[in-house]
Design a protein around this motif. Structure first.
Motif, mmCIF file in Angstrom:
data_model
loop_
_atom_site.group_PDB
_atom_site.id
_atom_site.type_symbol
_atom_site.label_atom_id
_atom_site.label_comp_id
_atom_site.label_asym_id
_atom_site.label_seq_id
_atom_site.Cartn_x
_atom_site.Cartn_y
_atom_site.Cartn_z
ATOM 1 N N LYS A 1 8.327 112.636 -2.910
ATOM 2 C CA LYS A 1 7.926 113.242 -1.627
ATOM 3 C C LYS A 1 8.768 112.665 -0.489
ATOM 4 C CE LYS A 1 4.918 114.884 1.576
ATOM 5 N NZ LYS A 1 4.853 116.296 1.919
ATOM 6 N N THR A 2 9.030 111.360 -0.532
ATOM 7 C CA THR A 2 9.810 110.708 0.511
ATOM 8 C C THR A 2 11.270 111.150 0.464
ATOM 9 O OG1 THR A 2 8.370 108.781 0.385
ATOM 10 C CG2 THR A 2 10.489 108.459 1.472
ATOM 11 N N LEU A 3 11.868 111.131 -0.736
ATOM 12 C CA LEU A 3 13.301 111.438 -0.843
ATOM 13 C C LEU A 3 13.582 112.922 -0.671
ATOM 14 C CD1 LEU A 3 14.512 109.209 -3.837
ATOM 15 C CD2 LEU A 3 14.644 108.719 -1.399
ATOM 16 N N GLY A 4 12.725 113.746 -1.248
ATOM 17 C CA GLY A 4 13.032 115.170 -1.289
ATOM 18 C C GLY A 4 14.238 115.405 -2.184
ATOM 19 N N ARG A 5 14.551 116.661 -2.406
ATOM 20 C CA ARG A 5 15.662 117.012 -3.292
ATOM 21 C C ARG A 5 16.970 116.371 -2.802
ATOM 22 N NH1 ARG A 5 15.322 121.381 -6.857
ATOM 23 N NH2 ARG A 5 13.586 122.281 -5.698
ATOM 24 N N TRP A 37 7.691 119.440 -9.855
ATOM 25 C CA TRP A 37 8.830 118.928 -9.070
ATOM 26 C C TRP A 37 9.974 118.473 -9.973
ATOM 27 C CZ3 TRP A 37 6.438 115.434 -4.618
ATOM 28 C CH2 TRP A 37 5.754 116.264 -3.720
ATOM 29 N N ILE A 38 9.628 117.724 -11.018
ATOM 30 C CA ILE A 38 10.673 117.199 -11.917
ATOM 31 C C ILE A 38 11.369 118.349 -12.650
ATOM 32 C CG2 ILE A 38 11.056 115.807 -14.014
ATOM 33 C CD1 ILE A 38 10.399 113.916 -11.949
ATOM 34 N N VAL A 39 10.575 119.307 -13.101
ATOM 35 C CA VAL A 39 11.142 120.448 -13.819
ATOM 36 C C VAL A 39 12.106 121.202 -12.903
ATOM 37 C CG1 VAL A 39 10.534 122.728 -14.758
ATOM 38 C CG2 VAL A 39 9.280 120.682 -15.506
ATOM 39 N N SER A 40 11.746 121.320 -11.642
ATOM 40 C CA SER A 40 12.598 122.027 -10.691
ATOM 41 C C SER A 40 13.855 121.197 -10.372
ATOM 42 C CB SER A 40 11.768 122.325 -9.440
ATOM 43 O OG SER A 40 12.572 122.391 -8.297
ATOM 44 N N LEU A 41 13.675 119.896 -10.163
ATOM 45 C CA LEU A 41 14.825 119.029 -9.870
ATOM 46 C C LEU A 41 15.862 119.071 -10.987
ATOM 47 C CD1 LEU A 41 13.698 115.479 -8.616
ATOM 48 C CD2 LEU A 41 15.606 116.818 -7.736
ATOM 49 N N LEU A 42 15.370 119.015 -12.223
ATOM 50 C CA LEU A 42 16.280 118.933 -13.369
ATOM 51 C C LEU A 42 16.680 120.312 -13.884
ATOM 52 C CD1 LEU A 42 14.580 115.972 -15.293
ATOM 53 C CD2 LEU A 42 16.540 115.865 -13.752
ATOM 54 N N ARG A 43 16.189 121.354 -13.227
ATOM 55 C CA ARG A 43 16.504 122.753 -13.576
ATOM 56 C C ARG A 43 16.188 123.032 -15.051
ATOM 57 N NH1 ARG A 43 21.655 123.281 -13.416
ATOM 58 N NH2 ARG A 43 22.151 121.099 -13.101
ATOM 59 N N PHE A 53 18.451 107.281 -18.350
ATOM 60 C CA PHE A 53 18.951 107.148 -16.966
ATOM 61 C C PHE A 53 19.889 108.292 -16.619
ATOM 62 C CE2 PHE A 53 21.986 105.035 -19.675
ATOM 63 C CZ PHE A 53 23.215 105.317 -19.115
ATOM 64 N N GLY A 54 20.567 108.864 -17.660
ATOM 65 C CA GLY A 54 21.640 109.823 -17.396
ATOM 66 C C GLY A 54 21.182 111.248 -17.151
ATOM 67 N N LEU A 55 19.943 111.577 -17.527
ATOM 68 C CA LEU A 55 19.493 112.951 -17.310
ATOM 69 C C LEU A 55 19.451 113.278 -15.820
ATOM 70 C CD1 LEU A 55 18.639 115.458 -18.912
ATOM 71 C CD2 LEU A 55 16.264 114.733 -18.702
ATOM 72 N N TRP A 56 19.368 112.225 -14.994
ATOM 73 C CA TRP A 56 19.365 112.443 -13.541
ATOM 74 C C TRP A 56 20.684 113.020 -13.052
ATOM 75 C CZ3 TRP A 56 14.859 112.555 -11.235
ATOM 76 C CH2 TRP A 56 13.788 111.847 -11.804
ATOM 77 N N ALA A 57 21.734 112.983 -13.883
ATOM 78 C CA ALA A 57 23.006 113.616 -13.516
ATOM 79 C C ALA A 57 22.799 115.114 -13.261
ATOM 80 C CB ALA A 57 24.037 113.407 -14.621
ATOM 81 N N ARG A 58 21.722 115.671 -13.794
ATOM 82 C CA ARG A 58 21.427 117.095 -13.589
ATOM 83 C C ARG A 58 21.279 117.451 -12.113
ATOM 84 N NH1 ARG A 58 21.420 121.511 -17.091
ATOM 85 N NH2 ARG A 58 19.389 122.259 -16.399
ATOM 86 N N VAL A 59 20.997 116.474 -11.259
ATOM 87 C CA VAL A 59 20.803 116.804 -9.840
ATOM 88 C C VAL A 59 22.133 116.796 -9.071
ATOM 89 C CG1 VAL A 59 18.488 115.768 -9.889
ATOM 90 C CG2 VAL A 59 20.383 114.471 -8.921
#
Ligand SMILES: *Cc1c(COP(=O)(O)O)cnc(C)c1O
Length: 472
Positions: free
Chosen positions: A360-364, A133-139, A272-278
């Protein structure tokens, strides 16, 4: 004569009290959560003083666990820093989504040890799922492996350890057998604004913090790709997604192109900033991050998973696993994922449970909305402060805002007043030689109203500081 006491089961071992203790904990936690809105963000002096009453010699006798829990609530809940009510902006801490806490409680009742698959199949399977999931979220590349650790400090350590070992292996040096004595020297390159945790990891890895070649940064603290030194041999290159002051992201794609020409290993400290990938709006800024070799990030910051939850991601699965290999006759390997192969520690709690529950709760979509909301709140905070005459020092590209008053002394005095106001809490820093108030918006619970209330606290704190000064 020693008096003989009747032998009976001690009160802490009564099985029937188990569920009533949990009910008590639930009740106390509910009281704490319900009172968040009324509590000062930082504990009062009286609440801090009360903690002293816990400071006693280790009791000789046992006592009732219900009493212990009650004492913990009475003293601890008042003494806790209120960082989940939407008005805590210190450091880069992150709030806590309710489902994360609830899932954690359930998982805590299981008390899993996650070293081997046979110790916790549920943890092992959830780790595999979260890895994907994380690998897919962060591409990131499909082959990327994940290790679930306590935070980005250990994630950085793990990624740099895998990188160091792999670069030496490619030069024919088996570090796990020979150590660093007599090993070929590896150059380490990092931005001048690399986080303290990066330097700590480098020194823990025996590479020597003095040996780090620091690359100059631009006005936002981004490593300058055109100033990365020429690399004739493979080096360890440490980049950053999310400057801890400004939130800015290094030009990681460009740095990867340059570094990979020499076979170098590029690590990304993305706490914290790698989440900018989404975020679709940050696609351009985050371009090329997928080219790196390893990435570290926290789930307990931007994603609002409870502590402690860090992730190491590594494109070279074998390199990550061989960094942490261990053997003993009592180990029991399986054809499934044995989690200790992906991290420094053997025993560890199943922290992936709450990560799974949050994802699972939040989803993409939910992840994207959460992070967009943090960024929007940061922009709003900056806008309101600026309207009130505060100076904003950074481009507010993510969740970080650096603000100041007219001069350093006033900024520092204002910050002190903010910290003791109980209204909100921020830390301080220096930025290009100026004292700044550092605002990190990373709690899902922060609302526009709370930002307005916090800005009022800033204005009041500055007026108090200025008033005191003019009296002198
Ligand atoms: C917070 C942070 C770290 C350290 O992470 P922990 O989870 O506190 O161990 C490292 N790098 C950056 C950029 C951070 O923001």
């Amino acid at each position: 004569m020693i008096a003989k006491e009747p032998i009976s089961a001690p009160s802490w071992a009564e099985p029937e009290s188990f569920s009533s203790l949990l009910d008590k904990a639930r009740q106390f936690a509910g009281e704490y959560i319900d009172s968040l809105g009324q509590r000062p963000v930082f504990p009062t002096e009286a609440a801090l003083q009360a903690i002293n009453s816990l400071n006693e010699p280790l009791p000789e006798a046992s006592c009732d666990p219900a009493f212990v829990l009650k004492q913990l609530h009475e003293i601890g809940s008042r003494g806790a820093v209120n960082q989940t009510a939407g008005r805590y902006f210190g450091f880069v801490n992150g709030g806590m989504l309710p489902v994360g806490l609830a899932a954690r409680w359930l998982g805590d009742a299981w008390d899993q040890n996650t070293a081997h698959y046979v110790m916790s199949p549920i943890d092992s399977r959830l780790e595999e799922i979260c890895e994907r999931w994380i690998v897919s979220l962060l591409r990131l590349p499909d082959e990327t492996a994940a290790g679930f650790v306590s935070g980005t400090t250990i994630a950085n350590f793990s990624g740099l350890c895998a990188g160091r070992n792999e670069l030496l292996r490619r030069r024919g040096w088996d570090i796990s057998r020979k150590g660093l004595y007599g090993a070929p020297k590896i150059r380490v390159v990092a931005g001048a604004e690399a986080h303290a945790a990066v330097h700590k990891s480098i020194s823990m890895l025996g590479l020597g913090s003095e040996n780090v070649e620091l690359v100059p940064v631009d006005d936002q603290g981004r490593m300058r790709a055109d100033r990365v030194p020429k690399l004739h041999e493979a080096a360890l290159v440490v980049t950053q997604a999310g400057n801890v002051n400004s939130g800015a992201i290094d030009p990681i794609g460009k740095i990867c192109e340059h570094a990979h020409a020499s076979g170098s290993w590029v690590h990304v400290d993305g706490a914290f900033g790698l989440w900018a990938r989404v975020l679709p709006s940050m696609r351009k800024t985050c371009e090329g991050i997928e080219m790196a070799d390893s990435w570290s990030l926290d789930a307990h910051k931007t994603l609002n998973v409870p502590y402690d939850s860090g992730i190491i991601l590594c494109r070279h699965r074998e390199a990550l696993m061989s960094a942490f290999k261990a053997s003993a006759s009592y180990f029991q390997w399986s054809e499934h994922r044995d989690s200790m192969n992906f991290r420094p520690s053997m025993s560890a709690r199943a922290r992936v449970i709450e990560l799974w529950a949050v994802l699972k709760t939040l989803g993409r979509q939910g992840v994207r909305l959460l992070i967009e909301q943090l960024c929007e709140n940061a922009r709003s905070f900056a806008r309101l402060l600026s309207e009130q005459g505060f100076e904003i020092h950074n481009d507010v590209v993510f969740n970080q805002v650096l603000a100041s008053c007219d001069d350093d002394a006033l900024t520092r005095a204002t910050l002190q007043n903010i910290q003791s106001s109980g209204e909100c809490w921020c830390g301080g820093s220096t930025w290009h030689g100026r004292a700044v108030i550092r605002i990190s918006v990373c709690d899902w619970a922060t609302t526009q109203k709370q930002i307005e209330r916090s800005v009022r606290a800033f204005v009041k704190a500055r007026a108090m500081a200025a008033g005191r000064r003019s009296k002198k």
